[in-house]
Design an enzyme around this catalytic site. Structure first.
Site: not given
Ligand code: DGY
Length: 308
Positions: A143, A145, A165, A226, A254, A272, A274
């Site tokens: 996707g 990211i 998929r 995740r 978490e 976490h 990101g």
């Molecule tokens: C999200 O936006 O889902 C991320 O995990 C936050 O960093």
């Protein structure tokens, strides 16, 4: 419109809102006056919704909305929004940072220095690591990211495999320089495997013990998506055995981190992070606020999400 939020979100956009009340701790008592919830990681299910009979919007601070029962919201006429797009670069950057830190043993090297253990010349083999440039990177989920990771990986001359998929149309694959693999084949072939799928009922436990067992010895496994996409205990077992390395930014429960991981040199851990840059978090606030204001003013929501 009365908005309930857990905190001020960073950046100037937050000041564009009126009517915000802050809550501390879990959502419990009945609040018929509240029409919108700004949430980050809270579980919003049918029971929570009972407390807010006049709720119109659950605005999620983040792109992943796995803690929100979107179908239960829809059944009550409550819209759900998220903050897509603005955090792709930060999350992809962190993914590359974890790949580099894990493959090149950066955290081990840092501890080594701080412990005053650097007694030999630079040609010592104590911290010999694995090459990043030219490695085969397997991207699970291409996707926004995943694409951002692929673009960065090309700068390291990596060979790119991806799994999802539906494969990309051939011209798009060629433009990105990525080859499709079924998930099992990707796991068998990759030097580095990185996850970029959302957590939902199709992906929960997607990397179970059998699939983790397909990773070759010394594979670097990275998760900035995740924790629950992986069977966490099975991953811990693989890491304790020392067979693979991992860079982990997310965990199944978490902020709990399996204690075994804290002792392992073959794992790099981050909490976490990101999206955790000032710029990205402020941009996420802008998107969150735009959705809340659209709801308050009766305009179409910029970033609605729907039950799958
Ligand atoms: C999200 O936006 O889902 C991320 O995990 C936050 O960093």
């Amino acid at each position: 419109m009365k908005i309930l939020a857990p905190r001020r979100f960073p950046g100037p956009a937050w000041d564009d809102l009126d009517g915000v009340e802050y809550y501390d701790g879990p959502l419990t008592g009945s609040r018929p006056d509240v029409e919108a919830l700004a949430v980050v990681g809270e579980v919003i299910d049918a029971r929570t919704l009972e407390l807010f009979p006049n709720l119109r919007l659950v605005a999620n601070y983040g792109v992943g909305y796995d803690e929100i029962d979107v179908a239960a919201c829809a059944a009550r006429g409550v819209a759900v929004t998220n903050t897509p797009g603005v955090l792709d670069a930060a999350t992809a950057d962190l993914t590359l940072a974890l790949i580099l830190a894990t493959r090149r043993r950066m955290i081990e090297a840092d501890s080594f220095m701080r412990a005053g253990r650097w007694g030999a010349d630079w040609a010592s083999t104590t911290l010999l690591a694995q090459e990043v440039s030219g490695a085969t990177l397997g991207i699970v989920g291409l996707g926004r990211i995943g694409h951002a990771v692929a673009r960065r990986a090309r700068g390291f001359d990596m060979r790119l495999l991806y799994s999802q998929r539906v494969p990309l149309p051939h011209p798009d694959e060629q433009a990105l320089g990525a080859e499709f693999r079924e998930l099992d084949d990707l796991l068998r072939e990759a030097d580095i495997a990185t996850l970029h799928v959302p957590l939902n009922e199709d992906t929960e436990g997607l990397l179970d013990a059998r699939r983790l067992g397909l990773l070759r010895d010394d594979t670097c496994f990275v998760n900035t998506a995740r924790g629950a996409i992986v069977d966490e205990q099975a991953l811990v077992n693989e890491l304790v055995s020392g067979r693979i390395r991992a860079g982990l930014d997310v965990f199944a429960h978490e902020p709990h981190v399996p204690p075994e991981l804290l002792e392992l040199p073959n794992v790099v851990l981050t909490p976490h992070l990101g999206s955790a840059t000032q710029e990205t978090r402020e941009a996420m606030t802008r998107v969150l606020v735009d959705n809340l204001r659209a709801a308050a003013e009766g305009r179409p929501l910029p970033n609605p999400v729907y039950p799958s």
